[in-house]
Motif scaffolding. Structure first.
Motif, mmCIF file in Angstrom:
data_model
loop_
_atom_site.group_PDB
_atom_site.id
_atom_site.type_symbol
_atom_site.label_atom_id
_atom_site.label_comp_id
_atom_site.label_asym_id
_atom_site.label_seq_id
_atom_site.Cartn_x
_atom_site.Cartn_y
_atom_site.Cartn_z
ATOM 1 N N GLY A 145 0.779 -1.230 0.000
ATOM 2 C CA GLY A 145 0.000 0.000 0.000
ATOM 3 C C GLY A 145 0.808 1.275 0.000
ATOM 4 N N LYS A 146 2.123 1.189 0.024
ATOM 5 C CA LYS A 146 2.974 2.386 0.018
ATOM 6 C C LYS A 146 3.591 2.533 -1.367
ATOM 7 N N TRP A 147 3.397 3.720 -1.945
ATOM 8 C CA TRP A 147 3.878 3.990 -3.294
ATOM 9 C C TRP A 147 5.116 4.879 -3.249
ATOM 10 N N THR A 148 6.116 4.518 -4.041
ATOM 11 C CA THR A 148 7.359 5.290 -4.082
ATOM 12 C C THR A 148 7.851 5.408 -5.529
ATOM 13 N N VAL A 149 8.808 6.301 -5.734
ATOM 14 C CA VAL A 149 9.386 6.518 -7.064
ATOM 15 C C VAL A 149 10.380 5.396 -7.379
ATOM 16 N N ASP A 150 10.322 4.896 -8.592
ATOM 17 C CA ASP A 150 11.354 4.003 -9.104
ATOM 18 C C ASP A 150 12.464 4.903 -9.648
ATOM 19 N N TRP A 151 13.489 5.126 -8.822
ATOM 20 C CA TRP A 151 14.487 6.148 -9.144
ATOM 21 C C TRP A 151 15.368 5.770 -10.322
ATOM 22 N N VAL A 152 15.702 4.505 -10.437
ATOM 23 C CA VAL A 152 16.524 4.068 -11.567
ATOM 24 C C VAL A 152 15.777 4.302 -12.870
ATOM 25 N N ASP A 153 14.504 3.932 -12.888
ATOM 26 C CA ASP A 153 13.681 4.119 -14.077
ATOM 27 C C ASP A 153 13.463 5.602 -14.367
ATOM 28 N N PHE A 154 13.287 6.410 -13.312
ATOM 29 C CA PHE A 154 13.071 7.852 -13.494
ATOM 30 C C PHE A 154 14.237 8.486 -14.239
ATOM 31 N N GLU A 155 15.450 8.204 -13.795
ATOM 32 C CA GLU A 155 16.594 8.806 -14.465
ATOM 33 C C GLU A 155 16.758 8.258 -15.874
ATOM 34 N N VAL A 302 -13.443 6.419 6.473
ATOM 35 C CA VAL A 302 -13.414 5.487 5.342
ATOM 36 C C VAL A 302 -12.424 4.351 5.610
ATOM 37 N N VAL A 303 -11.242 4.694 6.103
ATOM 38 C CA VAL A 303 -10.229 3.674 6.393
ATOM 39 C C VAL A 303 -10.754 2.687 7.427
ATOM 40 N N ASP A 304 -11.320 3.208 8.508
ATOM 41 C CA ASP A 304 -11.825 2.354 9.586
ATOM 42 C C ASP A 304 -12.972 1.471 9.092
ATOM 43 N N TYR A 305 -13.874 2.045 8.286
ATOM 44 C CA TYR A 305 -15.025 1.282 7.798
ATOM 45 C C TYR A 305 -14.566 0.137 6.900
ATOM 46 N N PRO A 311 -12.974 -5.660 4.239
ATOM 47 C CA PRO A 311 -11.519 -5.870 4.250
ATOM 48 C C PRO A 311 -10.931 -6.216 2.892
ATOM 49 N N LYS A 312 -11.761 -6.618 1.943
ATOM 50 C CA LYS A 312 -11.229 -6.895 0.605
ATOM 51 C C LYS A 312 -10.842 -5.615 -0.131
ATOM 52 N N ILE A 313 -11.327 -4.471 0.334
ATOM 53 C CA ILE A 313 -10.955 -3.190 -0.265
ATOM 54 C C ILE A 313 -9.985 -2.483 0.681
ATOM 55 N N LYS A 314 -8.790 -2.223 0.193
ATOM 56 C CA LYS A 314 -7.746 -1.591 0.995
ATOM 57 C C LYS A 314 -7.642 -0.114 0.622
ATOM 58 N N THR A 315 -7.470 0.717 1.638
ATOM 59 C CA THR A 315 -7.246 2.136 1.384
ATOM 60 C C THR A 315 -6.428 2.721 2.519
ATOM 61 N N TYR A 316 -6.135 3.995 2.424
ATOM 62 C CA TYR A 316 -5.355 4.682 3.453
ATOM 63 C C TYR A 316 -5.734 6.154 3.437
ATOM 64 N N ALA A 317 -5.459 6.829 4.548
ATOM 65 C CA ALA A 317 -5.727 8.266 4.632
ATOM 66 C C ALA A 317 -4.623 9.004 3.894
ATOM 67 N N PRO A 318 -4.942 9.730 2.807
ATOM 68 C CA PRO A 318 -3.896 10.420 2.049
ATOM 69 C C PRO A 318 -3.294 11.568 2.845
ATOM 70 N N TYR A 322 -8.225 15.540 -1.410
ATOM 71 C CA TYR A 322 -9.362 14.940 -0.703
ATOM 72 C C TYR A 322 -9.828 13.699 -1.455
ATOM 73 N N LEU A 323 -8.856 13.041 -2.096
ATOM 74 C CA LEU A 323 -9.125 11.903 -2.966
ATOM 75 C C LEU A 323 -8.479 10.654 -2.384
ATOM 76 N N MET A 324 -9.234 9.557 -2.335
ATOM 77 C CA MET A 324 -8.748 8.334 -1.718
ATOM 78 C C MET A 324 -8.580 7.247 -2.778
ATOM 79 N N TRP A 325 -7.481 6.527 -2.676
ATOM 80 C CA TRP A 325 -7.112 5.495 -3.636
ATOM 81 C C TRP A 325 -7.537 4.141 -3.069
ATOM 82 N N LEU A 326 -8.448 3.486 -3.761
ATOM 83 C CA LEU A 326 -9.003 2.226 -3.300
ATOM 84 C C LEU A 326 -8.369 1.061 -4.055
#
Length: 389
Positions: A145-155, A302-305, A311-318, A322-326
């Motif tokens: 659930g954590k998104w990060t930059v692919d730095w090798v690909d970016f360069e 939303v996260v708590d609910y 539980p099959k739908i995962k999300t997080y508080a951004p 005000y947009l949530m990624w499901l």
């Protein structure tokens, strides 16, 4: 004053695209609309009062832009983000998307390449492709659930890019870039001589103690390579007034941009956006602070609910927007099946995740800027729909 964000307002009477375009977007108006990025809240009372007074004047001809307009924007940026851009290097534009379009056309060659980081706001694709440019994707990497930059690909992708469109804060992932991340991206762009256009329209909607850092504030060298798009339209729910500001690194680029729009006779605010924007930046802070608190509680709800009931739908508080990624991948549905499921079974109008990254499968974007009772109803419908699978 205290603002009531729990108030449910009937928007069917104000020509809201979010509601009136449901049939066009989803094939039915029988969905709770949690898609297009505007809020179901009235804006700050000082803005309403100022626009009422402007309406009462009854004279709305061609409207001049006073010096105080850009000064209000500079003062807001200085107060909120520690950045005081030069007002003489600011230009008016109808919106940040229109800024992206113009910059692609002006500062990339025919058949050139535009680098974006996906998943990202779909207009980043569109503004490049409509201009006949090739989109290069630096795909974000996701783990637990954590998104990060692919730095090798970016360069690597910078070697063939003519322009980099940065989304800061990031839509739809809600990332507030750290100084280290931002500086690393900007220095790589300098190294490979790639101009940066930074979409910072969500910069006022930041949570959890995070701090937005304008890319152009990092150093004089970086500032000389960054064009920044900002606006109060997302912050204060004023998108229908169509006004944004572009901050340039030099007078040549500003004049080039201004000439592009002047050729279409687009260079003035409308009679109401001048008043609304300046009032927002001068008198809207109290409303914004209350809004941020309410939105943060919406995210937590939303996260708590989802954790307790879906539980099959995962999300997080951004951390921003005000947009949530499901993450709906556990439902085992294709993108088309997921699209149909949300409309036909859950009765929800959401944005398809594949619109933000064409290789993505199993994601949706939810707009949480609505009264809590609306979110409660939406999530109950989603829970029932998931349980019926």
């Amino acid at each position: 004053m205290r603002y009531d964000f729990d108030q449910v307002i009937d928007r069917s009477k104000n020509l809201s695209a979010k509601y009136d375009e449901r049939t066009k977007k989803f094939g039915t108006d029988n969905v709770i609309p949690l898609w297009i990025a505007d809020m179901d809240f009235k804006t700050a009372q000082p803005i309403i009062d100022a626009l009422k007074a402007r309406a009462e004047e009854g004279l709305w001809g061609y409207t001049a832009r006073p010096d105080s307009y850009f000064e209000a924007i500079r003062d807001w940026q200085s107060r909120r983000n520690g950045w005081a851009p030069d007002t003489s290097l600011m230009s008016f534009c109808l919106g940040v998307v229109q800024t992206l379009s113009a910059m692609v056309q002006l500062y990339t060659p025919q058949g050139g390449s535009v680098l974006i980081q996906t998943p990202v706001y779909g207009e980043f694709y569109d503004m490049a492709e409509f201009a006949g440019r090739t989109v290069i994707e630096n795909r974000m990497t996701e783990q637990n659930g954590k998104w990060t930059v692919d730095w090798v690909d970016f360069e690597e992708k910078l070697h063939s890019a003519d322009l980099f469109l940065l989304c800061s804060p990031h839509n739809p992932l809600g990332i507030v870039w750290s100084e280290e991340e931002l500086r690393r991206m900007m220095e790589l762009c300098l190294k490979h001589r790639v101009l940066v256009v930074s979409d910072e329209i969500h910069s006022d909607l930041v949570f959890h103690g995070k701090k937005h850092i304008p890319a152009a504030s990092l150093s004089p060298e970086i500032a000389a390579n960054v064009v920044t798009g900002i606006s109060g339209t997302k912050t204060f729910n004023l998108a229908g007034l169509q006004a944004s500001t572009v901050v340039f690194p030099n007078r040549y680029m500003k004049e080039n941009f201004d000439r592009f729009w002047t050729n279409m006779d687009i260079h003035r605010n409308n009679a109401f956006s001048v008043t609304a924007m300046e009032t927002a930046f001068r008198e809207g802070e109290e409303w914004l602070e209350q809004l941020l608190s309410y939105l943060g509680e919406n995210f937590d709800f939303v996260v708590d609910y989802c954790e307790k009931h879906i539980p099959k739908i995962k999300t997080y508080a951004p951390d921003a927007t005000y947009l949530m990624w499901l993450d709906c991948r556990a439902l085992g549905l294709s993108n088309q099946e997921l699209h149909d499921f949300m409309i036909e079974k859950a009765g929800l109008g959401l944005n398809d995740g594949c619109a933000f990254g064409r290789s993505l499968s199993g994601f949706m974007r939810l707009n949480a800027a609505c009264p809590r009772s609306v979110l409660e109803k939406a999530l109950r419908q989603l829970e029932d729909a998931v349980n019926s699978l």
